[in-house]
Design an enzyme around this catalytic site. Structure first.
Site, PDB file in Angstrom:
ATOM      1  CG  ASP A   1      -1.557   1.260   1.537  1.00 11.52           C
ATOM      2  OD1 ASP A   1      -2.261   1.749   0.641  1.00 11.52           O
ATOM      3  OD2 ASP A   1      -1.384   1.827   2.638  1.00 11.52           O
TER       4      ASP A   1
ATOM      5  CG  ASP B   1      -1.578   7.838   0.165  1.00 10.73           C
ATOM      6  OD1 ASP B   1      -1.966   7.360  -0.911  1.00 10.73           O
ATOM      7  OD2 ASP B   1      -1.022   8.947   0.270  1.00 10.73           O
TER       8      ASP B   1
HETATM    9  O1  LIG Z   1      -4.477   3.088  -0.764  1.00 13.13           O
HETATM   10  P1  LIG Z   1      -3.588   4.142  -0.139  1.00 13.13           P
HETATM   11  O2  LIG Z   1      -2.221   4.247  -0.773  1.00 13.13           O
HETATM   12  O3  LIG Z   1      -3.506   4.035   1.368  1.00 13.13           O
HETATM   13  O4  LIG Z   1      -4.282   5.554  -0.509  1.00 13.13           O
HETATM   14  C1  LIG Z   1      -5.330   6.009   0.194  1.00 13.13           C
HETATM   15  C2  LIG Z   1      -5.618   7.439  -0.258  1.00 13.13           C
HETATM   16  O5  LIG Z   1      -6.648   7.434  -1.165  1.00 13.13           O
HETATM   17  C3  LIG Z   1      -5.901   8.337   0.915  1.00 13.13           C
HETATM   18  O6  LIG Z   1      -6.476   7.662   1.979  1.00 13.13           O
HETATM   19 MG   LIG Z   2      -2.790   3.337   3.121  1.00 15.31          MG
END
Ligand SMILES: O=P(O)(O)OC[C@@H](O)CO
Ligand SMILES: [Mg+2]
Length: 289
Positions: free
Chosen positions: A20, A22
Site C-alpha cells: 500500500d 499512503d
Molecule cells: O491506498 P492508499 O495508498 O492508502 O491511498 C489512500 C488514499 O486514497 C488516501 O487515503
Molecule cells: Mg494506506
C-alpha cells in the site's frame, strides 16, 4: 491479532510483495487529517480517529461521502465541494511527502534480493505524481504500480480490485495467493487484500464456478461495506477452500483503535520492526541502512 516477535514463522515462503502507499510507504495520511480538521473546524466540529478509520484507503469520492455524512455537515457541504476545497490544500502539501520509517530499507532490500515488489494504492495518478516527486528513484524499483484511477480498479478498497490487478501484473502468474505478502496501514486496505486472496484462491484452486466469474463487483462490494467477506456456495460446487491464504502485515497509526487490527496476520508499529525471516524472505544483512 497476535504480534509474534519470536521465531514463530508466518505463512511463508513469500515470493511476491505488494505495498500500500499512503500511510504505509509515505507519511501522507497526516495531510488528509490536517486538511479535514481545518474544514470541520469551520462547522465547530472535531475530526476523530473513528471517522478517519472509516475513510482511510478508500477512493476519494467514497471517503468524501463518509466524511460529510458522518460529520453531519452534508446539508452545508457536498462531497464534491469537500473534495474541491480539500484538493487545493493537499496540492501544496503532497510534494513535501516524506517516507515512513523503514520503507526505503525494506524496498531496497527486497529489490536487491530479487523479490518482485509492487504498489497498490487508492491514490489517483495526479496525487501519486505529487506525493512521489521526491522519491522517484525508490519507486522506480517497483515491478509495477497500480493506481486508484487504473481502468481495472472499478471499486476502491475494501474491494479487492487494486490488489487483484497488482497480483495479475507480476510475471509468471497466476500467483498462488499464499505466496503474496501485502503491507497495509488501513482497515479497508487489509480487508481488500484478504478479499483479493480469497478470490485468487478460488480461481487458483479452480473452485470459482464459471457462473460466479461474472459476479458483479459492486454486489461483492456490498458485502464488504459491512466488513463481511462473501462466501457463496452452489449446490453442484464443492465447499470453498479455506479462505484467507493471502497474508497481510498491518502497520497502523498508533491512534487507530486496535479493534481494527483483527483481520491482519501480523501487526507492527513500524516497518523498522519487520523481520523478513518471519515470512521466509531473505534476512536483512547487518550493514543495511
Ligand atoms: O491506498 P492508499 O495508498 O492508502 O491511498 C489512500 C488514499 O486514497 C488516501 O487515503
Ligand atoms: Mg494506506
Amino acid at each position: 491479532m497476535v504480534n509474534p516477535s519470536g521465531p514463530v514463522s508466518g505463512k511463508g515462503p513469500i515470493t511476491h510483495v505488494i505495498f500500500d502507499m499512503d500511510g504505509l510507504l509515505l507519511d501522507t495520511e497526516k495531510f488528509y487529517t490536517e486538511v479535514q480538521e481545518i474544514i470541520l473546524a469551520r462547522y465547530n466540529k472535531t475530526f476523530d480517529w473513528s471517522l478517519k478509520a472509516k475513510m482511510m484507503g478508500r477512493k476519494a469520492m467514497e471517503s468524501a461521502r463518509i466524511f460529510v455524512e458522518e460529520s453531519g455537515i452534508s446539508d452545508s457541504l457536498s462531497a464534491e465541494d469537500f473534495l474541491a476545497e480539500r484538493e487545493s490544500m493537499l496540492q501544496k502539501l503532497f510534494p513535501t511527502s516524506d517516507l515512513m520509517p523503514g520503507a526505503s530499507r525494506l524496498i531496497r532490500h527486497l529489490h536487491a534480493k530479487g523479490i518482485p515488489i509492487a504498489v497498490a494504492t487508492g491514490s489517483h495518478k495526479r496525487h501519486f505524481d505529487l506525493k512521489t516527486q521526491r522519491h522517484g528513484e525508490l519507486f522506480s524499483l517497483m515491478h509495477h504500480i497500480v493506481l486508484g484511477d487504473d481502468p481495472e480498479v472499478k471499486q476502491g478498497k475494501p474491494s479487492p480490485d487494486v490488489f487483484l490487478a497488482a497480483a495479475r501484473r507480476f510475471e509468471g502468474g497466476p500467483l498462488d495467493p499464499q505466496k503474496i505478502l501485502v503491507f497495509e496501514d488501513a482497515p479497508a486496505g487489509v480487508l481488500a487484500a484478504k478479499n483479493a486472496g480469497i478470490e485468487m484462491d478460488w480461481l487458483h484452486s479452480g473452485w470459482l464456478p464459471s457462473s460466479l466469474k461474472d459476479f458483479e463487483a459492486d454486489d461483492f462490494n456490498d458485502f464488504n461495506q459491512g466488513g463481511l467477506i462473501l462466501i457463496v456456495s452452489f449446490p453442484s460446487a464443492p465447499p470453498p477452500p479455506p479462505p484467507m491464504k493471502l497474508s497481510a502485515v498491518m502497520v497502523p497509526d498508533p491512534r487507530l483503535d486496535s479493534s481494527h487490527h483483527d483481520t491482519a496476520d501480523q501487526v507492527l508499529s513500524s516497518l523498522l520492526d519487520f523481520d523478513p525471516k518471519f515470512w521466509d524472505l531473505p534476512p536483512f544483512e547487518d550493514v543495511e541502512s
